[in-house]
Design a protein around this motif. Structure first.
Motif, PDB file in Angstrom:
ATOM      1  N   GLY B 346      18.595  17.228 -17.224  1.00  0.00           N
ATOM      2  CA  GLY B 346      18.248  16.190 -18.131  1.00  0.00           C
ATOM      3  C   GLY B 346      17.989  16.841 -19.448  1.00  0.00           C
ATOM      4  N   TYR B 347      18.684  17.857 -20.009  1.00  0.00           N
ATOM      5  CA  TYR B 347      18.283  18.183 -21.430  1.00  0.00           C
ATOM      6  C   TYR B 347      19.201  17.808 -22.326  1.00  0.00           C
ATOM      7  N   GLY B 348      20.377  17.339 -21.996  1.00  0.00           N
ATOM      8  CA  GLY B 348      21.168  16.775 -22.981  1.00  0.00           C
ATOM      9  C   GLY B 348      21.735  17.674 -23.924  1.00  0.00           C
ATOM     10  N   VAL B 349      21.990  18.948 -23.630  1.00  0.00           N
ATOM     11  CA  VAL B 349      22.534  20.016 -24.660  1.00  0.00           C
ATOM     12  C   VAL B 349      23.608  20.661 -23.852  1.00  0.00           C
ATOM     13  N   PRO B 350      24.716  20.785 -24.544  1.00  0.00           N
ATOM     14  CA  PRO B 350      25.913  21.647 -23.792  1.00  0.00           C
ATOM     15  C   PRO B 350      25.416  23.122 -23.406  1.00  0.00           C
ATOM     16  N   TYR B 351      26.102  23.397 -22.243  1.00  0.00           N
ATOM     17  CA  TYR B 351      25.884  24.840 -22.003  1.00  0.00           C
ATOM     18  C   TYR B 351      26.787  25.717 -22.751  1.00  0.00           C
ATOM     19  N   ILE B 352      26.156  26.850 -23.485  1.00  0.00           N
ATOM     20  CA  ILE B 352      26.863  27.843 -24.065  1.00  0.00           C
ATOM     21  C   ILE B 352      26.271  29.234 -23.514  1.00  0.00           C
ATOM     22  N   PRO B 353      27.184  30.042 -22.933  1.00  0.00           N
ATOM     23  CA  PRO B 353      26.649  31.211 -22.381  1.00  0.00           C
ATOM     24  C   PRO B 353      25.770  32.108 -23.255  1.00  0.00           C
ATOM     25  N   VAL B 354      24.568  32.564 -22.925  1.00  0.00           N
ATOM     26  CA  VAL B 354      23.558  33.448 -23.721  1.00  0.00           C
ATOM     27  C   VAL B 354      24.201  34.372 -24.525  1.00  0.00           C
ATOM     28  N   GLU B 355      25.265  35.156 -24.205  1.00  0.00           N
ATOM     29  CA  GLU B 355      25.814  36.139 -25.032  1.00  0.00           C
ATOM     30  C   GLU B 355      26.405  35.581 -26.183  1.00  0.00           C
ATOM     31  N   GLN B 356      27.073  34.386 -26.002  1.00  0.00           N
ATOM     32  CA  GLN B 356      27.729  33.792 -27.223  1.00  0.00           C
ATOM     33  C   GLN B 356      26.623  33.154 -28.178  1.00  0.00           C
ATOM     34  N   ARG B 357      25.581  32.436 -27.629  1.00  0.00           N
ATOM     35  CA  ARG B 357      24.538  31.926 -28.395  1.00  0.00           C
ATOM     36  C   ARG B 357      23.796  33.227 -29.288  1.00  0.00           C
ATOM     37  N   MET B 358      23.421  34.250 -28.704  1.00  0.00           N
ATOM     38  CA  MET B 358      22.863  35.413 -29.291  1.00  0.00           C
ATOM     39  C   MET B 358      23.943  35.867 -30.584  1.00  0.00           C
ATOM     40  N   LYS B 359      25.176  35.901 -30.080  1.00  0.00           N
ATOM     41  CA  LYS B 359      26.231  36.577 -31.056  1.00  0.00           C
ATOM     42  C   LYS B 359      26.120  35.468 -32.232  1.00  0.00           C
ATOM     43  N   ALA B 360      26.241  34.286 -32.032  1.00  0.00           N
ATOM     44  CA  ALA B 360      25.966  33.355 -33.313  1.00  0.00           C
ATOM     45  C   ALA B 360      24.825  33.447 -33.973  1.00  0.00           C
ATOM     46  N   LEU B 361      23.770  34.020 -33.422  1.00  0.00           N
ATOM     47  CA  LEU B 361      22.456  34.117 -34.059  1.00  0.00           C
ATOM     48  C   LEU B 361      22.446  35.505 -34.719  1.00  0.00           C
ATOM     49  N   GLY B 362      23.556  36.190 -34.701  1.00  0.00           N
ATOM     50  CA  GLY B 362      23.432  37.589 -35.053  1.00  0.00           C
ATOM     51  C   GLY B 362      22.843  38.565 -34.434  1.00  0.00           C
ATOM     52  N   GLY B 363      22.807  38.309 -33.142  1.00  0.00           N
ATOM     53  CA  GLY B 363      22.275  39.332 -32.280  1.00  0.00           C
ATOM     54  C   GLY B 363      20.787  39.592 -32.183  1.00  0.00           C
ATOM     55  N   ARG B 364      20.187  40.037 -30.967  1.00  0.00           N
ATOM     56  CA  ARG B 364      18.886  40.159 -31.024  1.00  0.00           C
ATOM     57  C   ARG B 364      18.542  41.446 -30.281  1.00  0.00           C
TER      58      ARG B 364
END
Lengths: 517, 364
Positions: B346-364
């Protein structure tokens, strides 16, 4: 006006302070004596006489002690104790003391009995209590001469009846028995609560003797004011209560020194470094109270679920040995023998105190005895002491932001310069007696921890019920009703269930009412 | 095949708590039970999935119910064997091995009791590679494997066999039985052939948990950073570092739901992470930015010790590091996301793999 005396009975020293409301009137550090009583009497005598206070003017005496913790850690003066658990057929997989260090279980005899009884989470019985089983346990206890017993029953925090029933049976059938029902001490978590009950049971005799020694010291002085002991969380319990529940004193030492540091410095949020004779403790204060540890706390190798302050101890104290080539400080220490063994006292052992005197930051003993020390060694050792303290503070910090650091304890002369990472460094007045001050100013509390079934009541009603019961408990323990406040509320819905069971913990604290006399 | 000793179980339990993503229960009781069985019967034998013959019968075993109940009503030790035997009798065939249903939390260690008591091996695998709250949430469901026949047993000696047409029904019936049994029951289910285990399960997860546990233990012994060690051992990402500022809990539809606010420290100073959970941690958000979601693994570690903190014990003031780890690729398929993706919860957000999310944020 209220006059109170705070006393910290440590393994090495007994510290005493006399406080007039919020002011330290007199203080003294004396050696702890083998009989405990004499050390306390010496302290009491000094603070009363030096301030010209009449014994009749004293409104309360608060004692903090590490006596019981040390007994468990050192495995001495523990009574042979049996554990009786009610819950069969459940719980048989893990009998009492299953996760204890073998030497400690052996010390107290390792006797345990699994019997029928216990409750489900919602209060239904697991199985009926069988008095014949308890009768057989009683006969075995009598045959073995065991008179200390811990009774634990599954979900006793939800329903206390069975533990109470069995305690009554044992009191009838076992002459001279002392029973600790687990619900009186712990919270949900059978093994941890049972562990605490067993530790409590094996300490009761020592508690009776120790509290008697405390009482004797006070009555010898002609003081008739009530006697309190401090608990893990910096609140007080009556001497009668402490005789019954010695286990509740376990972490009171660090708690008292941190609360005392907060009080003496006027800081509510800070790091506290308490430098003793052998070790130093670092802890964080938030809102004037010690931050609690987040993981289960081991006492002498036994897992418990007490609220304990989150303290980091490291091997630096006023008596720590200083060795050269390569330079090493601690963890060995001359401890209470410092007044014979340190160089400044005419001994032959180089200690951190000698270094501090040689560096000119402390005036203790005879400085001429350390005048010969190599200047480079003294400088290097002082730098190392500084580094050790800074690393410990850094370890306990929650952010890179500089925070105020309060330095207390008898060994705090070692820390001469402001520590890196400290926004300010405070060494308050009476720093060496912070733990006794912490005992003197301790508040009194009441706590509730219970699983509520929310089928027939709202969550708010359940919370209100828990809050009023906790407040009531605080008042019954001696809190001034007008000062009682709820300091901790936690409700945890039991997961994986269709909704109705919630575990609620509430703690209320208030200022201790001391009747002027 | 290899031996798993009492000592090894300490590491497995430590690592399993990391894979538990805040749920799955504290592995402590399960570990102690298996260790107490080992004290009598000796070490367990763990076999690798490729050592199974295709037609071998494997019966997984587990605890079902509220872990908070299990820490109070400790099992008798017989119920898991009762459940396992009940299902064995139903099949009329000797199983080759047992297996863990979930490598995250206490069910990483509970099947070791069966293995040791009955002298059969445990397979180095599980059915999800983490922890999830409902019993249909596992990779065998994705492969069309029926959870039933399933056995449910209590400490009193009662056992029930359930047969259902769909794994969601199994969850419903078994949950009701579990509540009647005092909210803590032992189960045997998802009987599979060796071939099905190899194809439909997540392999090597028990030794994976063990490696994570070893890494934490060694880091602490050598005064290295245990959090960084966990991150490195799992190929994960540090999402956040901070102090728990608030935990708001509520009970809805049988889940312990809630949100935790982690006030950032160090590099995250001045910002707050919002962490939502339903038994397990399911989504981590920095303001409007989603950092990670289920089915990727989100775990909260004690900043000092690297030990995983469960949603039940999380409380104000803890200093923590939040890490995220990639999930098994099967969870990233459309069917997998339908079963355990952010939408299901019930969170209503699309699933994006964490690797891609982190890459988009410039890595951590």
């Amino acid at each position: 006006m209220s006059l109170r005396i705070g006393i910290d009975v440590g393994g090495t020293n007994t510290d005493a302070v006399l406080m007039d409301d919020l002011k330290v009137v007199s203080k003294i550090k004396t050696p702890t004596t083998a009989d405990v009583t004499t050390g306390i009497t010496n302290g009491l005598k000094f603070v009363l006489e030096s301030s010209g206070t009449a014994t009749s003017a004293v409104n309360g005496v608060m004692i903090g002690t590490t006596h019981f913790t040390n007994a468990v850690v050192e495995r001495r003066r523990l009574q042979k104790t049996a554990a009786v658990r009610l819950g069969l057929p459940a719980t048989a997989a893990l009998p009492p003391m299953v996760d204890w260090p073998q030497d400690l279980a052996d010390t107290i005899g390792g006797n345990n009995y699994l019997c029928h009884g216990g409750h489900e989470f919602d209060g239904r019985p697991i199985s009926a209590l069988r008095p014949d089983e308890i009768k057989a346990v009683a006969e075995d206890l009598n045959a073995k001469g065991i008179t200390a017993v811990a009774v634990s029953s599954v979900f006793s925090p939800v329903n206390t009846d069975l533990e109470n029933e069995v305690a009554a049976m044992l009191r009838e059938w076992v002459p001279g028995v002392s029973v600790t029902p687990s619900h009186e001490i712990g919270r949900i978590g059978l093994l941890e609560r049972e562990n605490a009950a067993i530790l409590n049971a094996c300490l009761r005799q020592l508690a009776a003797e120790t509290v008697a020694a405390f009482r004797k010291a006070i009555s010898d002085m002609g003081i008739t004011a009530p006697l309190y002991l401090t608990q893990n969380d910096g609140t007080l319990m009556s001497a009668e209560f402490a005789e019954q529940y010695p286990v509740l004193t376990f972490a009171s030492g660090p708690t008292n020194s941190m609360r005392g540091a907060a009080f003496l410095s006027g800081l509510k949020d800070a790091m506290v470094v308490d430098v003793g004779g052998t070790t130093s403790d670092v802890g964080a204060l938030t809102h004037g109270f010690p931050r609690e540890a987040s993981v289960a706390v081991d006492i002498g190798g036994v897992r418990t679920n007490f609220r304990m302050p989150d303290v980091f101890s490291f091997g630096l104290g006023g008596g720590s040995l200083v060795k050269e080539d390569p330079l090493r400080i601690g963890p060995q220490s001359v401890g209470f023998r410092i007044t014979q063994e340190a160089l400044v006292f005419g001994g032959n052992t180089l200690t951190t105190t000698d270094i501090a005197v040689a560096a000119g930051v402390a005036e203790i003993g005879d400085p001429s005895r350390v005048a010969h020390l190599d200047k480079a060694l003294v400088a290097a050792a002082m730098a190392r002491i500084q580094e050790m303290s800074e690393a410990a503070v850094d370890r306990m910090k929650t952010s890179a932001e500089p925070v105020p650091v309060i330095v207390v304890g008898g060994g705090s002369v070692l820390i001469a310069k402001p520590l890196a990472g400290a926004s300010e460094m405070v060494k308050p007045n009476h720093y060496e007696a912070a733990n006794a001050v912490g005992a003197a100013i301790a508040q009194i509390s009441g706590e509730v921890d219970r699983v509520y079934s929310l089928a027939g009541m709202s969550r708010d009603a359940a919370l209100d019920d828990a809050k009023s019961e906790a407040s009531q408990k605080a008042v019954e323990a001696g809190a001034d009703p007008s000062t009682v406040q709820i300091v901790d509320v936690e409700d945890v819905p039991l997961a994986y269930l269709p909704g109705n069971a919630t575990r609620i913990r509430v703690k209320a604290v208030g200022d201790l009412t001391l009747v002027g006399r | 095949m290899r031996q798993v000793t009492s000592e090894d179980l300490n590491d497995i339990a430590l690592g399993a708590a990391v894979l538990g993503t805040g749920g799955g229960g504290d592995p402590y009781i399960g570990k102690l039970m298996a260790q107490s069985s080992m004290a009598t019967h000796g070490a367990a034998t763990m076999m690798y999935a490729d050592e199974l013959d295709d037609d071998d019968l494997v019966i997984p075993s587990a605890m079902m119910g509220a872990p908070t109940v299990m820490v109070e009503k400790v099992p008798s030790g017989k119920e898991i064997v009762t459940a396992f035997k009940a299902l064995t009798e139903y099949y009329g065939k000797e199983p080759r091995a047992t297996m863990s249903c979930e490598a995250g939390g206490l069910n990483s260690t509970t099947p070791f009791t069966v293995a040791v008591e009955l002298g059969i091996p445990i397979v180095d695998a599980d059915m999800m590679g983490r922890a999830f709250p409902e019993l249909q949430m596992c990779t065998p469901t994705l492969a069309g494997i029926n959870a039933t026949p399933m056995a449910v047993a209590d400490e009193k000696g009662n056992s029930v066999i359930i047969n259902t047409v769909e794994n969601r029904w199994t969850e419903t019936f078994a949950r009701t039985l579990t509540v009647d049994m005092g909210c803590s029951a032992m189960i045997a289910l998802y009987a599979m052939t060796g071939k099905q285990v190899k194809e439909a399960c997540v392999l090597g997860t028990i030794s994976y948990a063990e490696r994570i546990g070893q890494a934490i233990r060694r880091a602490r012994a050598n005064h290295l950073d245990p959090v960084e060690t966990v991150r490195a051992a799992t190929g994960g990402y540090i999402l956040w570092q901070g102090k728990v500022g608030d935990v708001a809990r509520r009970t809805e539809t049988g889940f312990a739901r809630g949100d935790a606010r982690i006030d950032g420290t160090g590099a995250f100073d001045g910002r707050s992470l919002s962490l939502s959970f339903q038994n397990e941690f399911l989504i981590a958000r920095d303001g409007d930015t989603v950092l990670a979601t289920t089915p990727d693994l989100i775990t909260v570690l004690d900043a000092e010790t690297g030990v995983a903190i469960t949603t039940e014990t999380l409380r104000y003031g803890y200093r923590v590091v939040v890490i995220a780890m990639p999930c098994d690729p099967r969870w990233r398929t459309a069917e997998g996301l339908q079963l355990v993706g952010p939408d299901y919860f019930g969170y209503g957000v699309p699933y994006i793999p964490v690797e891609q999310r982190m890459k988009a944020l410039g890595g951590r």
